[in-house]
Motif scaffolding. Sequence first.
Motif, PDB file in Angstrom:
ATOM      1  N   ARG A   3      42.080   1.570 121.187  1.00  0.00           N
ATOM      2  CA  ARG A   3      42.794   2.768 120.795  1.00  0.00           C
ATOM      3  C   ARG A   3      43.806   2.454 119.686  1.00  0.00           C
ATOM      4  O   ARG A   3      43.836   3.087 118.640  1.00  0.00           O
ATOM      5  N   GLU A  28      41.976   2.031 125.327  1.00  0.00           N
ATOM      6  CA  GLU A  28      42.290   3.394 125.740  1.00  0.00           C
ATOM      7  C   GLU A  28      42.747   3.418 127.199  1.00  0.00           C
ATOM      8  O   GLU A  28      42.144   2.787 128.056  1.00  0.00           O
ATOM      9  N   ALA A  50      55.260   4.724 115.648  1.00  0.00           N
ATOM     10  CA  ALA A  50      55.460   6.170 115.577  1.00  0.00           C
ATOM     11  C   ALA A  50      55.425   6.691 114.149  1.00  0.00           C
ATOM     12  O   ALA A  50      55.258   7.882 113.919  1.00  0.00           O
ATOM     13  N   MET A  62      44.757   3.418 114.517  1.00  0.00           N
ATOM     14  CA  MET A  62      44.412   4.068 115.765  1.00  0.00           C
ATOM     15  C   MET A  62      42.950   4.459 115.672  1.00  0.00           C
ATOM     16  O   MET A  62      42.513   5.041 114.674  1.00  0.00           O
ATOM     17  N   ASP A  63      42.198   4.120 116.694  1.00  0.00           N
ATOM     18  CA  ASP A  63      40.763   4.396 116.711  1.00  0.00           C
ATOM     19  C   ASP A  63      40.104   3.954 115.410  1.00  0.00           C
ATOM     20  O   ASP A  63      39.231   4.643 114.869  1.00  0.00           O
ATOM     21  N   GLU A  65      41.269   3.843 112.400  1.00  0.00           N
ATOM     22  CA  GLU A  65      41.766   4.398 111.145  1.00  0.00           C
ATOM     23  C   GLU A  65      43.173   3.844 110.888  1.00  0.00           C
ATOM     24  O   GLU A  65      44.005   3.838 111.792  1.00  0.00           O
ATOM     25  N   VAL A  66      43.419   3.442 109.639  1.00  0.00           N
ATOM     26  CA  VAL A  66      44.725   2.874 109.322  1.00  0.00           C
ATOM     27  C   VAL A  66      45.781   3.983 109.273  1.00  0.00           C
ATOM     28  O   VAL A  66      45.630   4.958 108.549  1.00  0.00           O
ATOM     29  N   PHE A  67      46.800   3.849 110.069  1.00  0.00           N
ATOM     30  CA  PHE A  67      47.895   4.821 110.090  1.00  0.00           C
ATOM     31  C   PHE A  67      49.079   4.343 109.266  1.00  0.00           C
ATOM     32  O   PHE A  67      49.775   5.121 108.652  1.00  0.00           O
ATOM     33  N   LEU A  74      51.326   7.287 107.338  1.00  0.00           N
ATOM     34  CA  LEU A  74      51.054   8.656 107.752  1.00  0.00           C
ATOM     35  C   LEU A  74      52.296   9.176 108.472  1.00  0.00           C
ATOM     36  O   LEU A  74      52.820   8.502 109.358  1.00  0.00           O
ATOM     37  N   ARG A  78      51.788  13.730 111.982  1.00  0.00           N
ATOM     38  CA  ARG A  78      50.333  13.816 111.907  1.00  0.00           C
ATOM     39  C   ARG A  78      49.642  12.727 112.711  1.00  0.00           C
ATOM     40  O   ARG A  78      48.455  12.483 112.559  1.00  0.00           O
ATOM     41  N   ARG A  80      49.554  12.479 116.220  1.00  0.00           N
ATOM     42  CA  ARG A  80      49.127  12.865 117.557  1.00  0.00           C
ATOM     43  C   ARG A  80      49.681  11.934 118.625  1.00  0.00           C
ATOM     44  O   ARG A  80      49.023  11.658 119.621  1.00  0.00           O
ATOM     45  N   MET A  81      50.862  11.431 118.381  1.00  0.00           N
ATOM     46  CA  MET A  81      51.500  10.611 119.403  1.00  0.00           C
ATOM     47  C   MET A  81      52.635  11.425 119.989  1.00  0.00           C
ATOM     48  O   MET A  81      52.988  12.479 119.478  1.00  0.00           O
ATOM     49  N   ALA A 157      47.550  11.047 121.996  1.00  0.00           N
ATOM     50  CA  ALA A 157      46.630   9.912 121.971  1.00  0.00           C
ATOM     51  C   ALA A 157      47.356   8.651 122.405  1.00  0.00           C
ATOM     52  O   ALA A 157      46.761   7.772 123.026  1.00  0.00           O
TER      53      ALA A 157
ATOM     54  N   MET B   1      41.745  15.286 125.638  1.00  0.00           N
ATOM     55  CA  MET B   1      42.597  14.375 124.904  1.00  0.00           C
ATOM     56  C   MET B   1      41.787  13.543 123.928  1.00  0.00           C
ATOM     57  O   MET B   1      42.110  13.438 122.754  1.00  0.00           O
ATOM     58  N   ALA B   5      42.151  13.497 119.748  1.00  0.00           N
ATOM     59  CA  ALA B   5      42.584  12.254 119.137  1.00  0.00           C
ATOM     60  C   ALA B   5      41.536  11.743 118.156  1.00  0.00           C
ATOM     61  O   ALA B   5      41.858  11.097 117.176  1.00  0.00           O
ATOM     62  N   LEU B   8      41.581  13.661 114.551  1.00  0.00           N
ATOM     63  CA  LEU B   8      42.733  13.468 113.697  1.00  0.00           C
ATOM     64  C   LEU B   8      42.707  12.395 112.626  1.00  0.00           C
ATOM     65  O   LEU B   8      42.935  12.663 111.473  1.00  0.00           O
ATOM     66  N   PRO B   9      42.450  11.150 113.028  1.00  0.00           N
ATOM     67  CA  PRO B   9      42.685  10.062 112.083  1.00  0.00           C
ATOM     68  C   PRO B   9      41.820  10.161 110.838  1.00  0.00           C
ATOM     69  O   PRO B   9      42.058   9.432 109.891  1.00  0.00           O
ATOM     70  N   ALA B  12      43.914  10.446 107.958  1.00  0.00           N
ATOM     71  CA  ALA B  12      44.532   9.195 107.535  1.00  0.00           C
ATOM     72  C   ALA B  12      43.550   8.342 106.739  1.00  0.00           C
ATOM     73  O   ALA B  12      43.914   7.667 105.783  1.00  0.00           O
ATOM     74  N   ALA B  13      42.297   8.408 107.155  1.00  0.00           N
ATOM     75  CA  ALA B  13      41.293   7.614 106.454  1.00  0.00           C
ATOM     76  C   ALA B  13      41.155   8.101 105.018  1.00  0.00           C
ATOM     77  O   ALA B  13      41.091   7.301 104.078  1.00  0.00           O
ATOM     78  N   TYR B  27      53.303  10.792  99.984  1.00  0.00           N
ATOM     79  CA  TYR B  27      54.310  10.498 100.994  1.00  0.00           C
ATOM     80  C   TYR B  27      55.717  10.659 100.461  1.00  0.00           C
ATOM     81  O   TYR B  27      56.681  10.519 101.179  1.00  0.00           O
ATOM     82  N   ILE B 485      57.582  13.754 115.967  1.00  0.00           N
ATOM     83  CA  ILE B 485      56.470  13.069 116.616  1.00  0.00           C
ATOM     84  C   ILE B 485      55.586  14.078 117.355  1.00  0.00           C
ATOM     85  O   ILE B 485      54.409  13.849 117.557  1.00  0.00           O
TER      86      ILE B 485
END
Lengths: 357, 582
Positions: A3, A28, A50, A62-63, A65-67, A74, A78, A80-81, A157, B1, B5, B8-9, B12-13, B27, B485
Amino acid sequence: MPRLTLKGLSKSYGPVKVVDNVDLTLQEGEFVCLLGPSGCGKTTTLRMIAGFVEPTEGSISMDGEVFSAPGAVLPPERRRMSMIFQSYAIWPNMTVAENVAFGLKLQKLSSADVRDRVAQILKVVQMSHLADRYPAELSGGQQQRVALARAIVVKPAVLLLDEPLSNLDANLREEMRFEIRRLHDEFRITTVYVTHDQSEAMATADRIAVMNAGRIEQVDAPHLIYARPRTRFVAAFIGRTNLLAGHVANGEIGLDGFALPTAQLGEAVPDSARPILLSVRPQSMALHRSRPQAHDGRPVLSAVVAQRTYLGESWDYVVHPQQSGLQLRVTAPPLQVHEVGEAVWLEIDPQQIAVVA
Amino acid sequence: MTETAAILPKAAAEEARRPAWLRRLRYLEPSNLLWILLVAALLFLVAVPIGKLLIVSFEQQGTGAFTLSNYATAYGRARYLEALANSLMLGALSSLLSVIFAVPMAWAVSRTDMPGKGFTWAIVMGAFIMPPYLGAVGWILLAGPNSGFLNQAWTWLTGLQAPLVNVYTFFGLALVIALHSFPLIFIFVKSALDLVSSEMEDAANILGAGTSTAMRKITLPLVWPAILGGIIVVFLETVALFGTPAIIGIPARINVVTTQLWQFFEYPVRVEVAAAYAMPLLLITVGMITVQKLLLARKGFVSQTGKGGERRPIKLGRWRWAVLGYCGFVGALAVVMPLMVLLQASFAKAWGRGLAWSNLTFENYAYLLFRHEMALTSIWNTLWFSAAAATAAVCIAVLVAYIVARKLVPFGSALAFLAMAPFVIPGIVMAIGFYAAYAAPPIALYGTALIIILAFTARFLPIAFANSAAAVRAVHPEMEEAARILGGGRLRTIARITAPLIIRSLIGGWLIVFIVASRELSAAVFLVGPRTRTMAVLLYDLSEAGNFEVLAAFGGLLLALTLILVAIGMKLAGRDFMLRRN
Ligand SMILES: Nc1ncnc2c1ncn2[C@@H]1O[C@H](COP(=O)(O)OP(=O)(O)OP(=O)(O)O)[C@@H](O)[C@H]1O
Ligand SMILES: [Mg+2]
């Protein structure tokens, strides 16, 4: 796929590296505690996850994908935490229900859905009867429950907690510790929990990551962190222990005044000549008035009591093995009373000895 | 959930695939642009006028060539130097008198069981909100050498012709100023005394010190920095004061720095000389405020004592009535007597004829409201200049405070410094700076409403900033982070979380700026044109004309306006919203 993955994560403020090359992976539904002394960089790590703090090196994904990476973060909104803060950060201008509903409304749920989910989560944290109160009218523990409800209701998430219990008194802290674990067992949200309190970490976590001076020293299940510490810092920071420096040679570990056959230890020791550091917990030794039967060939040493402290649940003795410069802490039950200066026999259980380095 | 989840990412990708500079842009927070705008605004409001003042003081009129002759002129005549000395002595005397008025009152309210504390608060508040030049007019009616009420009563009682008191003297001037400055010392000293716990005095008592020894050795030293800080503030206020010295000092032929500056502005206007002459005022203020900061920052004084233990009022016994009497005496001098004579005069055909039915008239008010060509305009001007300045000051202040508190930009503290800088610039100096910088072409703002609004904005920016900074500091950053958040962007977070939490304090700050701006004289008097007179300026004009009945009536209008505003402020922001110490 994991995760949450932190890879080579670092953060510097000026010349000071407050988080140093942290690698951590959460599956996860896993509950991981970041445990370490004050100022070791726990909060900074959490705030990087965060999205409030930009890393200077490494990445957070996360999953897959680079956050977060240097120069590309990010924004928190955006990710989802959700997060629970040390100050709870309950908005004083909104009622309990409005606080909890805030995140759901941002997700553009229908108002009927919002109402249902809020009612449901308030029931879970046993706050239904206080839904229309304002935060100023709540106790610390109740505010804590609101913070929990507000964070969980959005089905994040990843859930982040920064010392959420440090403002509560001791009894409430113990109660909320179980509450947090219960909620985790119910919702299985992937969780990163920051604390400097080891019993809190032991009680809640699936795995504990022990941090020191910006680095992660060891990541393991709580009982392994305790029984099999891998660094000097972890051994000393978790519980109390005796650290003994020795030398491996010819199937034996030479210590100050006595030797242990490597075969007796609970874990394998490669038989090459080298220095070694052992952690011997006070609970893994026993004191006797007369020489005990050395069962399983356990080492038995004659010693003198040098100091004692009564702790209520047990005695804490410091003994001095003869022909040795060592001072060893040993735990004994309350009724086993030895005077200072008394000669005793010390029995060591080698199975419980941990090879630290 | 899991499904939410997983969706979303993707975003970001996509972000990560864009070129680095584009990602940076994505940003980039709008705060950087805002920062530039704020710097520009602050430079325009604060740095340029003061810089221009400095430059102009070295320029020859007309040519702009470098010269020291302005300084030679400004300090070349005994009369000018005497004005400087007079200002310093006046400052010293009125701070001394203020201490005599304020310290016993502060001690009585904070530490004793004196009755009537609410009444004492009302006196202090009244003296604080009454514009000083109104008090000056009141005291002319009370203690004018021939027809003043006190002197008339004296003659009637004793038959003696020589006046008992004369306001047109140096002491009279200092007294009238002190009667409106002492609330500042009161506030300082009271809040310091409030922090001294009885236990500190008990600790001295147990070691053998009597009540008065404990007071001398423990309590007084603990509040001494507060007293000194108060003295400095009163001194600076006095030195920079224009209204009272102009109304009382000019007829009495007592020249001080501010009235001398005013004379440099009489035709032909000599801005260059005025700029050179204003320098000591600026330097003294900067210097003394620095001293005060150092004093209050030193360790071991009251601010460091933390939450002191229990506080017990000192029992005064019979003396409590004497102490209350003293508070009442100060109240009579500062508020009750001047107000009564002003009210009487405003409803009188001729104020010297005293209270009588035959002397009663509404004509003064009627004249002002229906026939005077400027009175209504000046009321309207005052209201909207003050509202505009308060709005601008609070907007700039809250933006700066937010950016600084949240560390959104590097060098945020430079912004804070600029916003606080006018604190050390006397209003009259600020006004001359604005005149020098913006009155003449190419900007040519002289006589416009804008230049007054800008000057007010700059002058009261520190009040707004101190207020806003406190409000923003009170909102824990985690309050905002909790919203972010959960999915709220920065702007939405500010709108939904931060704004509701600080809006009340901001309204309080807005009202304070509005109130002080609505009575501001010294910054306005140099900048108004024929159509942009404010109430304060018109009141000063009327005082020069010498028609005291109309003058009193206009003062009554100004006071009524102030009272309404203060009442609104108390309702919205709490009883002591104007007296809080920042
Ligand atoms: N914005 C900042 N600028 C400079 N240094 C910082 C900043 N934030 C944190 N630090 C430093 O980084 C180090 C780690 O801080 P952090 O808050 O992460 O510690 P922590 O492990 O959470 O400690 P605690 O248990 O006391 O909360 C500290 O030495 C702190 O002084
Ligand atoms: Mg922390």
